[in-house]
Enzyme design. Structure first.
Site, PDB file in Angstrom:
ATOM      1  N   PRO A  91       0.490  -1.330   0.383  1.00  0.00           N
ATOM      2  CG  PRO A  91      -1.011  -1.280   1.876  1.00  0.00           C
ATOM      3  CD  PRO A  91       0.819  -2.345   1.136  1.00  0.00           C
ATOM      4  CD  GLU A  92       4.097   2.456  -3.881  1.00  0.00           C
ATOM      5  OE1 GLU A  92       4.034   3.891  -4.064  1.00  0.00           O
ATOM      6  OE2 GLU A  92       4.029   1.180  -4.730  1.00  0.00           O
TER       7      GLU A  92
END
Length: 273
Positions: A2-3
């Site tokens: 997850p960014e």
DNA sequence: CGCATTTCCTGGAGGC
DNA sequence: TGCCTCCAGGAAATGC
């Protein structure tokens, strides 16, 4: 992995369903993932109300009343989602929080345990890891401010990954942004002229905004708050595309190592300066 | 000081 | 099928 776009997607999904709700009983299945206020979560959280869920850098933040923030960092395999209380408990589920007035609970699951939860209450006591400082929010940064963080000798890819400089980009969106801006990942940040620097910031914003519209990129672990997969991975131009033709010019995408990470780029679109 | 590199962790992929 | 090794990556720790 997850960014920023994935954290934003999760935060929006949770906000829709959690805003104004109160937290109920807490089950902590693995205590070393919790940091911040040293008091147990099952004493700190039940009864508090969720005012809103939002994103800061790559983190998902629950603003609680009275004055508490519950901050989730998803690391690379972390998942944060709502599900029915009777749903089977998947392996590596570390935290469950009941939502009062519903038959649902918030679950935090993180096999690789690079993630964690910070309970911030303003207490001067603190246990576990400190939440690192974060730099610029890319979507709210002006070209002049962005140019100021371009330290002289640093590889541009390494700089984009440094959360203290600019927050929210990970390996995927760094590579995608550099490709969109036609900048080689090993270029020295200080060598970028004004036009290139401005182009890079614009590419970062465009890439992140588009990824958010598609609900983020799902490769292995990431899911939206409702369990659905993101779809931006279909539009990646370089990431994880070694040996495939560049979507802009047809040249074969190359993979190298930069800042200790796999780095994908197009040798023609992103020439060495 | 300012960089780059290594380490933590688990599941999945690939070799044999 | 089973065992082994390698790889993915965010960010702190360590090295040069």
């Amino acid at each position: 992995m997850p960014e920023l776009p994935e954290a934003e997607t999760i935060a929006r999904g949770l906000n829709r369903r959690l805003a104004r709700r109160r937290l109920g009983p807490v089950a902590l299945l693995r205590s070393d993932i919790v940091h911040g206020d040293p008091r147990p979560l099952d004493r700190l959280l039940p009864g508090r109300r969720v005012m809103r869920v939002h994103r800061q850098a790559k983190r998902v933040v629950l603003d609680l009343q009275p004055a508490t923030q519950l901050v989730f960092h998803l690391g690379m395999s972390g998942r944060l989602y709502l599900c029915g209380v009777a749903e089977p408990i998947e392996k590596h589920t570390h935290l469950r929080i009941r939502i009062v007035g519903t038959h649902h609970e918030l679950r935090f699951r993180d096999p690789r345990r690079f993630g964690g939860v910070w309970c911030l209450t303003g207490s001067h006591r603190h246990k576990g890891k400190r939440l690192g400082e974060v730099g610029l929010e890319p979507l709210e940064t002006t070209p002049a401010v962005f140019r100021r963080i371009l330290s002289r000798q640093r590889q541009i890819k390494a700089l984009l990954l440094d959360q203290r400089a600019i927050a929210g980009l990970g390996n995927i969106y760094s590579d995608e942004s550099l490709h969109a801006a036609h900048i080689h990942p090993l270029a020295k940040a200080g060598d970028l002229d004004r036009a290139a620097a401005d182009r890079l910031l614009r590419a970062i914003k465009t890439t992140l905004r588009k990824a958010i519209r598609f609900g983020g990129s799902t490769f292995m672990d990431y899911r939206r708050a409702d369990g659905a997969e993101g779809s931006f991975q279909r539009y990646h131009r370089v990431y994880n595309r070694e040996g495939k033709p560049c979507r802009a010019c047809g040249t074969t995408i190359v993979r190298i190592r930069a800042a200790g990470r796999s780095t994908f780029f197009c040798p023609k679109c992103q020439p060495v300066a």
